[in-house]
Design a protein around this motif. Structure first.
Motif, PDB file in Angstrom:
ATOM      1  N   GLU A 220       4.145  45.764 -90.734  1.00 28.64           N
ATOM      2  CA  GLU A 220       2.841  45.135 -90.875  1.00 28.64           C
ATOM      3  C   GLU A 220       2.214  44.802 -89.517  1.00 28.64           C
ATOM      4  OE1 GLU A 220       3.049  41.736 -93.371  1.00 28.64           O
ATOM      5  OE2 GLU A 220       0.868  41.489 -93.408  1.00 28.64           O
ATOM      6  N   ASN A 221       3.073  44.430 -88.580  1.00 25.02           N
ATOM      7  CA  ASN A 221       2.562  44.013 -87.268  1.00 25.02           C
ATOM      8  C   ASN A 221       2.969  44.989 -86.162  1.00 25.02           C
ATOM      9  OD1 ASN A 221       1.199  42.194 -85.607  1.00 25.02           O
ATOM     10  ND2 ASN A 221       3.135  41.244 -84.967  1.00 25.02           N
ATOM     11  N   TYR A 222       3.329  46.223 -86.591  1.00 28.72           N
ATOM     12  CA  TYR A 222       3.911  47.181 -85.630  1.00 28.72           C
ATOM     13  C   TYR A 222       2.966  47.481 -84.471  1.00 28.72           C
ATOM     14  CZ  TYR A 222       5.965  51.493 -83.815  1.00 28.72           C
ATOM     15  OH  TYR A 222       6.503  52.463 -82.989  1.00 28.72           O
ATOM     16  N   ALA A 223       1.665  47.621 -84.751  1.00 24.06           N
ATOM     17  CA  ALA A 223       0.722  48.031 -83.697  1.00 24.06           C
ATOM     18  C   ALA A 223       0.802  47.086 -82.494  1.00 24.06           C
ATOM     19  CB  ALA A 223      -0.698  48.084 -84.253  1.00 24.06           C
ATOM     20  N   GLN A 224       0.981  45.793 -82.731  1.00 23.77           N
ATOM     21  CA  GLN A 224       1.109  44.847 -81.616  1.00 23.77           C
ATOM     22  C   GLN A 224       2.594  44.596 -81.296  1.00 23.77           C
ATOM     23  OE1 GLN A 224      -0.797  43.814 -84.470  1.00 23.77           O
ATOM     24  NE2 GLN A 224      -2.534  44.854 -83.491  1.00 23.77           N
ATOM     25  N   ASP A 230      11.041  41.065 -76.905  1.00 21.89           N
ATOM     26  CA  ASP A 230      11.656  39.792 -77.299  1.00 21.89           C
ATOM     27  C   ASP A 230      11.656  39.596 -78.803  1.00 21.89           C
ATOM     28  OD1 ASP A 230       8.869  39.686 -77.295  1.00 21.89           O
ATOM     29  OD2 ASP A 230       8.766  37.549 -76.795  1.00 21.89           O
ATOM     30  N   ARG A 231      11.114  40.590 -79.550  1.00 21.36           N
ATOM     31  CA  ARG A 231      11.041  40.446 -81.016  1.00 21.36           C
ATOM     32  C   ARG A 231      11.545  41.721 -81.674  1.00 21.36           C
ATOM     33  NH1 ARG A 231       4.804  38.484 -81.467  1.00 21.36           N
ATOM     34  NH2 ARG A 231       5.090  36.440 -80.494  1.00 21.36           N
ATOM     35  N   ARG A 406       3.765  39.463 -69.513  1.00 23.08           N
ATOM     36  CA  ARG A 406       2.898  39.820 -70.635  1.00 23.08           C
ATOM     37  C   ARG A 406       3.687  40.104 -71.923  1.00 23.08           C
ATOM     38  NH1 ARG A 406      -1.047  44.933 -70.592  1.00 23.08           N
ATOM     39  NH2 ARG A 406      -1.808  44.679 -72.708  1.00 23.08           N
ATOM     40  N   PHE A 407       4.792  40.847 -71.782  1.00 24.67           N
ATOM     41  CA  PHE A 407       5.482  41.303 -72.997  1.00 24.67           C
ATOM     42  C   PHE A 407       6.717  40.478 -73.354  1.00 24.67           C
ATOM     43  CE2 PHE A 407       3.091  45.064 -71.497  1.00 24.67           C
ATOM     44  CZ  PHE A 407       2.262  45.200 -72.607  1.00 24.67           C
ATOM     45  N   SER A 412      12.436  35.048 -73.399  1.00 26.49           N
ATOM     46  CA  SER A 412      13.653  35.033 -74.238  1.00 26.49           C
ATOM     47  C   SER A 412      14.444  36.344 -74.148  1.00 26.49           C
ATOM     48  CB  SER A 412      13.328  34.688 -75.687  1.00 26.49           C
ATOM     49  OG  SER A 412      12.177  35.343 -76.100  1.00 26.49           O
ATOM     50  N   TYR A 413      13.749  37.449 -73.905  1.00 29.25           N
ATOM     51  CA  TYR A 413      14.470  38.731 -73.732  1.00 29.25           C
ATOM     52  C   TYR A 413      15.320  38.665 -72.453  1.00 29.25           C
ATOM     53  CZ  TYR A 413      15.031  43.809 -72.975  1.00 29.25           C
ATOM     54  OH  TYR A 413      15.532  45.075 -72.758  1.00 29.25           O
TER      55      TYR A 413
END
Ligand SMILES: Cc1cc2nc3c(=O)[nH]c(=O)nc-3n(C[C@H](O)[C@H](O)[C@H](O)COP(=O)(O)OP(=O)(O)OC[C@H]3O[C@@H](n4cnc5c(N)ncnc54)[C@H](O)[C@@H]3O)c2cc1C
Length: 466
Positions: A220-224, A230-231, A406-407, A412-413
């Motif tokens: 659902e949120n793949y584009a972003q 980190d997710r 930014r990413f 957390s990563y």
């Protein structure tokens, strides 16, 4: 009943397996065979991490075949000789397989096909690995594409794909036996692979479950979300797709069948990534020299820097002193995989800041990625280095600090893979030197600003020569 060999390769699945289905449909008793012949893939013999995956994937395939009443025959040696031996032993009149596109394997398979047919044995090869065969997609002049966007526009016309083929409900048993899986010696001799066991479950069933989980979750949120290391924003299906535990047709079917218009729109960015996968194979098939040579010939004389073994080793083992680079390289070492955004960052650091030839990175990835794939790896490295199709312009050099901020905005990563920095607050974690450095964590092995300027100067020399 006649007998046919079904030669499994990078199609380690039973459902949607055109070669297996064709052998069954022709009324043969299929004898499923896997032949281990890494020397035939030289100079790109499978690396250590993909061998680990293959070991477990073969175990899963053997169990799936057993559940249908058949058995997987494992062999090792020269493929042509092993096929001949099995044909003689079983009286098989046909061999079925699904196609692969690595240059050495295209040559080998063509020679095997010719040899079999020359001796009156039927040889059937099928399409199973891609959305479209590399020779089916051509530009208006009948040439292969070198730019992704028009390639994708054309490839998209193949969607939706025909429905996946169902798995046979049972298979006729056979008496043929092969060598033991352990004798293929696929598992590493050192315990570097310990982290892989917690991170992955090779095999078709696990791949289908993973696809389901992705389809009802992160899609659902793949584009972003796909840009956030980190997710859990991507499907992590790359090793399963590489080994054919799941097919692009099964993936597209899961995402598109019975989908509403809104759901189709959500699936589009993901299918586009499968398009990149096809594009890599398209390039590899039409420009096979690119596994070692630049696609853009202007890069043939690029002044790559001489390798300093200590710096190369710092990059490989995540000790460069640049947190996002080190986190990525340590994720790779610990799990056999790295997030795509971070692959681009570490590759840019190697080819631009260190200015090392991209092959130094490609070879390290080849040995350490569980999804190491000649098409995607060559494409990814050439793209980042600036010498490939559709390449990011050479002067676009990733700044690993701003990329990290930014990413991986909360850090957390980095915290997960670089525990020495775990105590730093988000505003300092991507620049530990801003708090005077951290004991036990290296200082940067180079100056980002100066190395960027040196890379740009080398590039402008190249431009003058064009
Ligand atoms: C330097 C570099 C090297 C790479 N080496 C490989 C490699 O050896 N093997 C490999 O499979 N991918 C490689 N990639 C591409 C990409 O990083 C991985 O496919 C992706 O990270 C896999 O994670 P995922 O399955 O969660 O991807 P998702 O985002 O879920 O994408 C779905 C699928 O699409 C395909 N895909 C996604 N992005 C790309 C891409 N840029 N190019 C080609 N196919 C893509 C993969 O099969 C992936 O599983 C490389 C990228 C770079 C920059």
């Amino acid at each position: 009943m006649s007998t046919a060999l079904v030669w499994f390769r990078r199609d380690l699945r039973i459902a949607d397996n055109p070669a297996l289905c064709a052998a069954v449909a022709a009324g043969h008793t299929p004898i499923p065979v896997y032949i281990h012949a890494p020397h035939e893939e030289q100079p790109w013999e499978p690396g250590a991490a993909t061998r680990w995956w293959l070991h477990h994937s073969l175990l899963a395939l053997a169990a799936d075949l057993k559940a249908l009443g058949s058995g997987l025959v494992l062999c090792r040696g020269d493929t042509a000789l092993e096929l001949d031996r099995l044909i003689e032993q079983t009286g098989a009149c046909a061999v079925y397989w699904n196609r692969m596109y690595d240059p050495a394997l295209v040559r080998r398979d063509a020679s095997i096909k010719e040899g079999l047919r020359g001796r009156g044995i039927e040889a059937h090869s099928h399409a199973a690995h891609l959305i479209a065969e590399p020779w089916e997609i051509k530009n208006g002049s009948g040439e292969p594409y070198r730019v992704f966007t028009p390639f994708w526009r054309k490839l998209k016309t193949c969607l939706p794909l025909p429905e996946p083929l169902p798995a046979p409900t049972s298979l006729t048993p056979h008496e043929v036996s092969g060598v033991e899986l352990d004798s293929l010696e696929l598992l590493p001799r050192i315990d570097w692979d310990q982290g892989f066991y917690g991170a992955w479950s090779p095999g078709s069933e696990a791949a289908r479950e993973q696809l389901d989980e992705f389809a009802i979750g992160a899609l659902e949120n793949y584009a972003q979300g796909r840009d956030r290391p980190d997710r859990p924003g991507t499907s992590r299906l790359s090793p399963a797709l590489h080994f054919g535990e799941i097919s692009p047709r099964q993936v597209a079917d899961r995402l598109l069948r019975k989908a509403s218009l809104a759901q189709r729109e959500l699936a589009e960015p993901y299918l586009r990534e499968l398009g990149w996968r096809d594009f890599g194979h398209h390039l590899l098939y039409h420009f096979p020299h690119t596994t070692e040579q630049p696609l853009q010939s202007s890069f043939a004389d690029f002044p790559w820097a001489e390798v300093d073994p200590a710096q190369l080793s710092a990059w490989q083992r995540g000790r460069t002193g640049i947190p996002i680079v080190d986190a990525g390289m340590r994720q790779l070492w610990a799990t056999g995989w790295m997030h795509n955004r971070v692959r681009m960052i570490v590759a840019s650091f190697l080819t631009k800041n260190l200015r090392y030839h991209w092959l130094h990175g490609a070879r390290w990835f080849w040995d350490t990625l569980v999804d190491a794939d000649l098409a995607a790896n060559t494409q990814g490295w050439q793209w980042t280095a600036g010498s490939g199709a559709d390449a990011a312009p050479y002067f676009r050099i990733f700044n690993p600090i701003t990329q990290g901020e930014r990413f991986d905005p909360l850090g957390s990563y980095v915290r997960k893979y670089v525990p020495e920095l775990a105590h730093l607050p988000a505003e300092h974690i991507h620049q530990p030197w801003s708090v005077g450095g951290v004991r036990g964590y290296p200082k940067p092995i180079l100056d980002l600003k100066h190395s960027r300027e040196a890379a740009l100067a080398a590039y402008s020399e190249l431009r003058k020569g064009i």
